[in-house]
Scaffold this motif. Structure first.
Motif, PDB file in Angstrom:
ATOM      1  N   LEU A   1       0.830  -1.209   0.000  1.00 22.34           N
ATOM      2  CA  LEU A   1       0.000   0.000   0.000  1.00 22.34           C
ATOM      3  C   LEU A   1       0.863   1.257   0.000  1.00 22.34           C
ATOM      4  O   LEU A   1       0.556   2.236  -0.699  1.00 22.34           O
ATOM      5  N   THR A   2       1.938   1.221   0.785  1.00 21.23           N
ATOM      6  CA  THR A   2       2.837   2.387   0.867  1.00 21.23           C
ATOM      7  C   THR A   2       3.485   2.656  -0.479  1.00 21.23           C
ATOM      8  O   THR A   2       3.536   3.808  -0.958  1.00 21.23           O
ATOM      9  N   PHE A   3       4.019   1.594  -1.108  1.00 21.30           N
ATOM     10  CA  PHE A   3       4.665   1.763  -2.405  1.00 21.30           C
ATOM     11  C   PHE A   3       3.650   2.255  -3.449  1.00 21.30           C
ATOM     12  O   PHE A   3       3.942   3.153  -4.258  1.00 21.30           O
ATOM     13  N   PHE A   4       2.436   1.704  -3.421  1.00 24.67           N
ATOM     14  CA  PHE A   4       1.390   2.130  -4.350  1.00 24.67           C
ATOM     15  C   PHE A   4       1.044   3.603  -4.138  1.00 24.67           C
ATOM     16  O   PHE A   4       0.879   4.364  -5.102  1.00 24.67           O
ATOM     17  N   ALA A   5       0.943   4.016  -2.849  1.00 25.61           N
ATOM     18  CA  ALA A   5       0.617   5.419  -2.544  1.00 25.61           C
ATOM     19  C   ALA A   5       1.731   6.344  -3.013  1.00 25.61           C
ATOM     20  O   ALA A   5       1.470   7.426  -3.581  1.00 25.61           O
ATOM     21  N   PHE A   6       3.009   5.952  -2.780  1.00 17.44           N
ATOM     22  CA  PHE A   6       4.136   6.778  -3.223  1.00 17.44           C
ATOM     23  C   PHE A   6       4.113   6.956  -4.749  1.00 17.44           C
ATOM     24  O   PHE A   6       4.239   8.071  -5.276  1.00 17.44           O
ATOM     25  N   VAL A   7       3.972   5.848  -5.457  1.00 11.65           N
ATOM     26  CA  VAL A   7       4.011   5.890  -6.923  1.00 11.65           C
ATOM     27  C   VAL A   7       2.824   6.677  -7.463  1.00 11.65           C
ATOM     28  O   VAL A   7       2.963   7.500  -8.400  1.00 11.65           O
ATOM     29  N   THR A   8       1.644   6.437  -6.873  1.00  9.57           N
ATOM     30  CA  THR A   8       0.443   7.163  -7.332  1.00  9.57           C
ATOM     31  C   THR A   8       0.617   8.663  -7.131  1.00  9.57           C
ATOM     32  O   THR A   8       0.315   9.475  -8.035  1.00  9.57           O
ATOM     33  N   ARG A   9       1.093   9.053  -5.931  1.00  8.76           N
ATOM     34  CA  ARG A   9       1.301  10.476  -5.643  1.00  8.76           C
ATOM     35  C   ARG A   9       2.338  11.072  -6.586  1.00  8.76           C
ATOM     36  O   ARG A   9       2.176  12.219  -7.089  1.00  8.76           O
TER      37      ARG A   9
ATOM     38  N   LEU B   1      13.270   4.358  -6.964  1.00  9.95           N
ATOM     39  CA  LEU B   1      14.101   3.401  -6.230  1.00  9.95           C
ATOM     40  C   LEU B   1      14.006   3.632  -4.724  1.00  9.95           C
ATOM     41  O   LEU B   1      13.935   2.693  -3.931  1.00  9.95           O
ATOM     42  N   ASN B   2      13.981   4.912  -4.339  1.00  7.21           N
ATOM     43  CA  ASN B   2      13.861   5.264  -2.927  1.00  7.21           C
ATOM     44  C   ASN B   2      12.513   4.810  -2.366  1.00  7.21           C
ATOM     45  O   ASN B   2      12.415   4.327  -1.236  1.00  7.21           O
ATOM     46  N   TYR B   3      11.452   4.959  -3.184  1.00  8.02           N
ATOM     47  CA  TYR B   3      10.134   4.496  -2.750  1.00  8.02           C
ATOM     48  C   TYR B   3      10.138   2.985  -2.527  1.00  8.02           C
ATOM     49  O   TYR B   3       9.594   2.481  -1.547  1.00  8.02           O
ATOM     50  N   PHE B   4      10.771   2.275  -3.473  1.00  6.82           N
ATOM     51  CA  PHE B   4      10.830   0.823  -3.361  1.00  6.82           C
ATOM     52  C   PHE B   4      11.625   0.401  -2.115  1.00  6.82           C
ATOM     53  O   PHE B   4      11.228  -0.510  -1.370  1.00  6.82           O
ATOM     54  N   ALA B   5      12.775   1.075  -1.897  1.00  8.85           N
ATOM     55  CA  ALA B   5      13.600   0.759  -0.728  1.00  8.85           C
ATOM     56  C   ALA B   5      12.839   1.039   0.558  1.00  8.85           C
ATOM     57  O   ALA B   5      12.946   0.292   1.541  1.00  8.85           O
TER      58      ALA B   5
END
Length: 960
Positions: free
Chosen positions: A294-302, A325-329
Motif C-alpha cells: 500500500l505504501t509503495f502504491f501510494a508513493f508511486v500514485t502520488r 528506487l527510494n520508494y521501493f527501498a
C-alpha cells in the motif's frame, strides 16, 4: 595393585621403535573391540577367554590398572569421547545472516542507488545513500552473526556439561569414581540399576544383569548378560541387577561410536514459546507486506499525479529513477521493520541467560524448552528422599525380634542381645546390601553405595562386623537388587557348614507379609503368631509416625538341594525392624510456601509408609488442611471419573509404584495441569518422560533417569526447583516485555509510512535511519529486555495457562496507548514541524526537520524501553540500576544516536541539532513515561491465568 602397561618386544629385536609398538597395540585393540562388538564367542575363546583378554591389555580382573598408566592407555587405545559435530565458524553465521531475503533486496537497492547516484551526482555525493544502506546492512549482519555464534558456543558448553557423568571403577586396587571421559581400556567398571554402559566390555561377575539394548538394536526385549553371553556394549542401559565389567574398547572404537559416525546430530527443536512467537512474526510479516504494498502504491500514485499536474509524464530523468528506487527501498524497509526477527533472538538470549544463571544455582538445563515450561508449571510431583530430605540416612532406632523394645543402634553393643541374634543381624546387614566397604590409598575405609544400604552397613560395622571377613566366609550365590517395584532386596549365600541362607530387607508390609516365623531372644526361629504380627505392625507405625523410614530384616534357611537361581518368596523369619532418619532439608518449608503462593501445588510421591509420608509432608508444609494422603493402591483401583474427583485434593501418595506415579502425572495433565516431576531411579523414567518437565536428581539419580529428564538438579534440593520455576517465569515475562516494545514500534512505523506516502508523498525518515531504528528494536532491545533477572514478584502471581495468550490485555492497553502517542507526535512534527519549530524555508530546514523527527522517535523508543520493564507496575525503575546489561544498552543506544546525528550526517542523512532541539527531542521521548503511568491506571479485566477446570484452587481447597 593394578597391572602396568608395558610395550613387549617382538622377535629377537632389542626394542622396537615406539611408533611400531603402538601400531601393533592398536591393531590388537581393534581385534578385541571387534570381538565384543560382534559378540564373537569363538574369538573370545581364541584369546583364552576373559583372562586372556585382560592379559593382552595388561589389566588385572581384581585390581584393575595403574592410574599412572591412564595417559599412556589413552594415547594407545584412544579416549572415551565421541567425535562431535564440528562447530559452525563465525563466517558461516555471517553467510547465513546474508541469506535473509529482505537484506538481499536492500543490497540490490543499495547497488542500484550507487550506480544511479554516481551517474547523476558524481562520486562525491552520489555514493552516500548507497554506502549508508550497505553499512547498515553490514552492521545488522555482524550483530546477528555475533549473537548466533555466541549462542552456539553456549550450547557447546552445555553439551559438555551434560556429558559429565561419573562411573565407579577399580584402579590401583581401590574403588573410586571417575568421569566416563577418563575411562581407558583395561578399567574395571562397577555397574548397577540405572547406569548406562559407558564403553564396550566383557562381563566379569555379577547377578541378574538385565540390559536394555533398544538404543542400539531397536529391540525392546531386554537381554540377560552372564558368562554365557558376556558382551556389554556402550550406550545400553542396566535395567536390573549389578555387575563388574572389563573395558575392551572406548570412544569411537565402540559399537556406539560406530553408530555415531553414521548419525547426523541435528540441533535443538524450537521451544513452544518460540513456535508461538514465530506465529506472531509470520502475522506481522504478512501485515508488513500488505502495508509495504500500500505504501509503495501510494508513493508511486502520488508521484505520477504530481508529474501529471506539472505535465511532466513524458519527461523522465535519472532523479525520477532515484525517487522510484527510494520508494521501493522504503517499502522494503517497512517489511524489514514489520517482521519482528528479533523475537526468536530474544527467546534464545533469555533462555541462554537463564540457563547460565541456573548453572550457578546447581541446575543443568538439558532442554531449552524446560525453562519456559517450568514457568507455567501448576503442579510439582516430588520425591521425598534426597529431594525434600538430606538423603543422609542414619539408623535412629532398632526393634530386634524377641526383645520387644526399641533401642538406639549404640545400645546393641551393650550385650543386651545374644551372640546368635547378633550374628544373624550382622549377616543381614553386611551380606544383603548393595553397598561396599572400600579402602582408599591411605588405608581408610569408606562405604560406597545408596544411603539406605550404607546406613545398614554402618550398623553392621558398629556392632563389630568385618565386611571383608564375612564375605569370605559366606559366598554370595545370587542377588535380587532393590527396585521400586519389588520394594525389597534379597540375596542367597552359601553357609560354611553346608546349605543356603536367604536374606531379605525392604518395605515392612512386603517383608512382614513374607514372614511366617520370628527370631526369639535366644536366636531360635519360632512361629509368628497373629498377636506378635500386630505388635510388629504397631512398632512399624510408631517408627513411621516419628518420620522414620522403616525397613524389616528377615532370613530363611534352605537345604543343599535348593535351586539357588530361585530366591524364596515366603516362610522367612523376622530379625528386626530398623527405623532410619533422613532429616528434612531446612530450606524446604520456605520453598514449599513460595510454590503455594505462586499457585503451584506440591505433591509428594514416595514409596515410604503412609504414616512416614504424612508426617514428613506436614513438616514440609505440603500436606495442608483439606488435603488428601493416599497409598498408590487406592489410586490404582479408582475409575477415571473417581480419579477426576480425587486428583485435585491429593497432596501425598505413599507406597507408590512407578506405574502409579505415571498414572498420577498422566491424569493431572489431562485435567489441564502443567506437571513437573522429580525422579532419581530407572523406574521413574516413564513419569519423567510423561511429564511436561522432568527433573532428575544429579547426585542420587541414575543415568537413565537423567537421560529422560529435561533438567538435572545437581544438588538434589527442592529449593533449587523453585529457582527453576522463578527463572522460567522470568523468561516468559521478559519475552512479553520485548513483544510489547517491538509491537509498539511496528505499529507506528507501518502507520506513519502509509500516511506519509498518502499525504506528503515522501518517506517520513531516510532508509539508513529506519535501519538504525530496526537495529534498536531487534538486537539492542532483545539484549536489554530479554536478560532481566527475576524478581520475587513473579512468584506471587498464578502461573500462566497452557494456552494463555502471550499478549495480555494490559500489554495491548500499553501498546495502543504508546503507539497512538508516538504516531501523533511524529505526524505533527513531519507535517507541521516547520511552523511549530519556527524553521525558515531554507535549504537546510528539511534536513533539520527530518533529523529532529528521527531523533524524537529514537528517544521515544529509549524511554519506552524503560516503560516496558513492567507491563503492570507503575514503578518501572525498581531493580533497573542493578541490571548493568540494561543500563549499558541504553547508554550505548543514546551514545550512538548522538554520534549519528552530530557526526555522521552524510552517512545517515542527518544534520547537527542545537541544544534546544536536542532538549525537545528528549522531552518528547520522556513524555511517554507519565503517559505510561496514566495508561497503567486504566483498569483491564484480569482473568486467572490458570483456571482449574475441575473446581479446585491450587492449595486443594474447594473454590467458592
Amino acid at each position: 595393585m593394578g597391572t602396568p602397561l608395558h610395550f613387549p618386544t617382538l622377535g629377537n629385536d632389542d626394542k622396537l621403535p615406539e611408533e611400531i609398538v603402538e601400531s601393533n597395540f592398536e591393531i590388537e585393540a581393534d581385534v578385541i573391540a571387534s570381538i565384543v562388538r560382534g559378540r564373537d564367542t569363538n574369538g573370545l575363546i581364541t584369546h583364552r577367554g576373559m583372562e586372556g583378554i585382560a592379559t593382552k591389555i595388561s589389566s588385572s580382573l581384581e585390581d584393575g590398572i595403574l592410574s599412572s598408566d591412564a595417559p599412556l592407555r589413552q594415547k594407545v587405545y584412544g579416549f572415551n569421547i565421541y567425535t562431535e559435530k564440528p562447530l559452525k565458524g563465525f563466517w558461516t553465521f555471517v553467510w547465513e545472516a546474508l541469506q535473509d531475503l529482505t537484506l538481499i533486496i536492500l543490497m540490490i537497492s543499495a547497488v542500484v542507488s550507487l550506480g544511479i547516484g554516481v551517474a547523476t551526482q558524481g562520486w562525491t555525493k552520489g555514493v552516500y545513500d548507497g554506502i549508508g544502506i550497505l553499512l547498515c546492512i553490514f552492521l545488522v549482519v555482524m550483530v546477528s552473526a555475533v549473537s548466533n555464534f555466541n549462542q552456539s558456543l553456549q550450547f557447546r558448553d552445555l553439551d559438555r556439561e551434560k556429558k559429565k557423568i561419573y562411573v565407579q571403577v577399580t584402579r590401583d586396587g581401590c574403588r573410586n569414581k571417575i568421569l566416563i571421559s577418563d575411562l581407558v581400556v583395561g578399567d574395571i567398571i562397577h555397574l548397577s540399576i540405572g547406569d548406562i554402559v559407558p564403553a564396550d566390555g566383557i562381563f566379569i561377575s555379577g547377578y541378574n544383569l538385565l540390559l536394555d539394548e533398544s538404543s542400539l538394536s531397536g529391540e525392546s526385549e531386554p537381554v540377560y548378560v552372564d558368562n554365557g553371553n558376556p558382551f556389554l556394549l556402550s550406550g545400553t542401559k542396566v535395567q536390573d541387577g549389578s555387575a563388574k565389567m572389563l573395558v575392551t574398547a572406548v570412544g569411537m572404537r565402540t559399537e556406539w561410536g560406530n553408530l555415531m559416525e553414521t548419525v547426523s546430530q541435528e540441533g535443538d527443536d524450537e521451544t513452544p514459546l518460540q513456535v508461538k512467537l514465530n506465529g506472531i512474526a509470520k502475522l506481522m510479516g504478512k501485515l508488513g507486506l500488505g502495508f509495504a504494498g500500500l505504501t509503495f502504491f501510494a508513493f508511486v500514485t502520488r508521484f505520477l499525479v504530481d508529474k501529471g499536474i506539472h505535465h511532466e509524464l513524458r519527461q523522465w530523468s535519472s532523479k525520477d529513477a532515484m525517487k522510484l528506487l527510494n520508494y521501493f527501498a522504503t517499502a522494503v524497509i517497512v517489511v524489514v521493520i514489520a517482521v519482528p526477527e528479533g523475537l526468536p533472538l530474544a527467546v534464545m538470549l533469555s533462555l541462554a541467560f537463564a540457563m547460565k544463571k541456573l548453572m550457578k544455582a546447581k541446575t543443568l538445563v538439558r532442554q531449552l524448552s524446560a525453562c519456559e515450561t517450568m514457568g507455567s508449571a501448576t503442579c510439582i510431583c516430588t520425591d521425598k528422599t534426597g529431594t525434600l530430605t538430606t538423603n543422609h540416612m542414619v539408623v535412629d532406632k532398632i526393634w530386634v525380634s524377641g526383645l520387644n523394645k526399641e533401642m538406639k543402634a549404640n545400645d546393641l553393643k551393650s550385650g543386651i542381645i545374644s551372640e546368635c541374634v547378633l550374628s544373624t543381624l550382622l549377616q543381614a546387614t553386611l551380606l544383603n546390601t548393595g553397598a561396599e566397604v572400600a579402602r582408599d590409598r591411605d588405608g581408610n575405609d569408606s562405604i560406597i553405595g545408596k544411603p539406605t544400604a550404607s546406613a545398614l552397613v554402618k550398623v553392621g560395622l558398629l556392632l563389630g562386623g568385618d565386611f571383608e571377613d564375612i564375605h569370605q566366609k559366606f559366598k554370595v550365590e545370587n542377588v535380587e537388587p532393590f527396585n521400586s517395584v519389588r520394594k525389597r532386596m534379597s540375596v542367597i549365600v552359601g553357609l560354611p557348614g553346608g546349605g543356603f541362607r536367604a536374606f531379605c530387607n525392604g518395605a515392612p508390609e512386603i517383608v512382614l507379609g513374607m514372614c511366617s516365623r520370628i527370631l526369639d531372644c535366644n536366636g531360635y526361629s519360632v512361629d509368628l503368631s497373629e498377636e506378635q504380627r500386630e505388635k510388629v505392625a504397631c512398632v512399624i507405625d510408631g517408627f513411621a509416625s516419628k518420620t522414620l523410614r522403616t525397613i524389616c530384616l528377615a532370613f530363611r534357611d534352605m537345604d543343599d538341594d535348593w535351586d539357588i537361581t530361585t530366591i524364596p518368596q515366603e516362610e522367612y523369619t523376622l530379625i528386626a525392624v530398623v527405623g532410619m532418619k533422613d532429616p528434612v532439608r531446612p530450606e524446604v518449608k520456605d520453598a514449599v510456601e513460595t510454590c503455594l503462593a505462586a499457585g503451584i501445588t506440591v505433591r509428594m510421591v514416595t514409596g515410604d509408609n503412609i504414616n512416614t509420608a504424612k508426617a514428613i509432608a506436614k513438616e514440609c508444609g505440603i500436606l495442608t488442611e483439606g488435603g488428601l494422603a493416599i497409598e498408590g493402591s487406592e489410586l490404582r483401583n479408582k475409575t477415571l471419573e473417581e480419579m477426576k474427583e480425587m486428583l485435585p485434593r491429593i497432596q501425598v501418595m505413599a507406597r507408590s509404584l512407578p506405574s502409579d506415579k505415571h498414572t498420577l502425572v498422566s491424569n493431572l495433565r489431562k485435567l489441564g495441569e502443567v506437571v513437573a516431576v522429580t525422579g532419581d531411579g530407572t523406574n521413574d523414567a516413564p513419569a519423567l518422560h510423561e511429564s511436561d518437565i522432568g527433573l532428575a536428581m544429579g547426585i542420587a539419580g541414575t543415568e537413565v533417569a537423567k537421560e529422560n529428564a529435561d533438567v538435572i538438579i545437581l544438588d538434589d534440593n527442592f529449593a533449587t526447583i523453585v529457582s527453576i520455576a522463578k527463572w522460567g517465569r522470568a523468561v516468559y515475562v521478559n519475552i512479553q516485555r520485548f513483544v510489547q516494545f517491538q509491537l509498539t514500534i511496528n505499529i507506528v512505523a507501518l502507520m506513519i509510512n502509509l500516511v506519509s506516502a498518502c499525504i506528503a508523498g515522501i518517506p517520513p525518515l531516510k532508509i539508513v535511519q529506519w535501519l538504525w531504528i530496526n537495529l534498536i528494536q531487534d538486537t539492542f532491545a532483545a539484549l536489554a529486555l530479554a536478560t532481566e533477572p527475576p524478581t520475587d514478584a513473579v512468584m506471587k502471581r498464578p502461573p500462566h495457562g497452557r494456552d494463555a495468550s502471550l499478549i495480555s490485555k494490559a500489554m495491548w492497553r500499553n501498546i495502543v496507548g504508546q503507539s497512538a502517542y508516538q504516531f501523533s507526535v511524529l505526524a505533527v512534527v513531519i507535517f507541521d514541524g516547520k511552523r511549530l519549530l519556527k524553521l525558515n524555508d531554507s535549504d537546510n530546514s528539511d534536513a533539520v526537520l527530518n533529523t529532529f523527527a528521527f531523533n524524537s522517535f529514537v528517544f521515544c523508543q529509549v524511554f519506552n524501553e524503560i516503560n516496558c520493564r513492567d507491563t503492570d507496575k507503575i514503578n518501572v525503575f525498581r531493580g533497573m540500576f542493578g541490571n548493568w546489561m540494561f543500563i549499558g544498552i541504553l547508554v550505548v543506544t543514546v551514545t550512538l544516536q548522538a554520534i549519528i546525528v552530530e557526526f555522521l550526517g552524510t552517512f545517515a542523512s542527518t544534520v547537527p541539532l542545537n541544544w534546544q532541539l536536542w532538549s525537545l527531542s528528549i522531552l518528547i521521548g520522556a513524555a511517554s513515561m507519565p503517559l505510561d503511568t496514566l495508561l497503567k491506571c486504566i483498569p483491564v479485566v484480569k482473568t486467572d491465568c490458570h483456571n482449574d477446570c475441575y473446581g479446585f484452587s491450587r492449595n486443594g481447597a474447594e473454590q467458592v
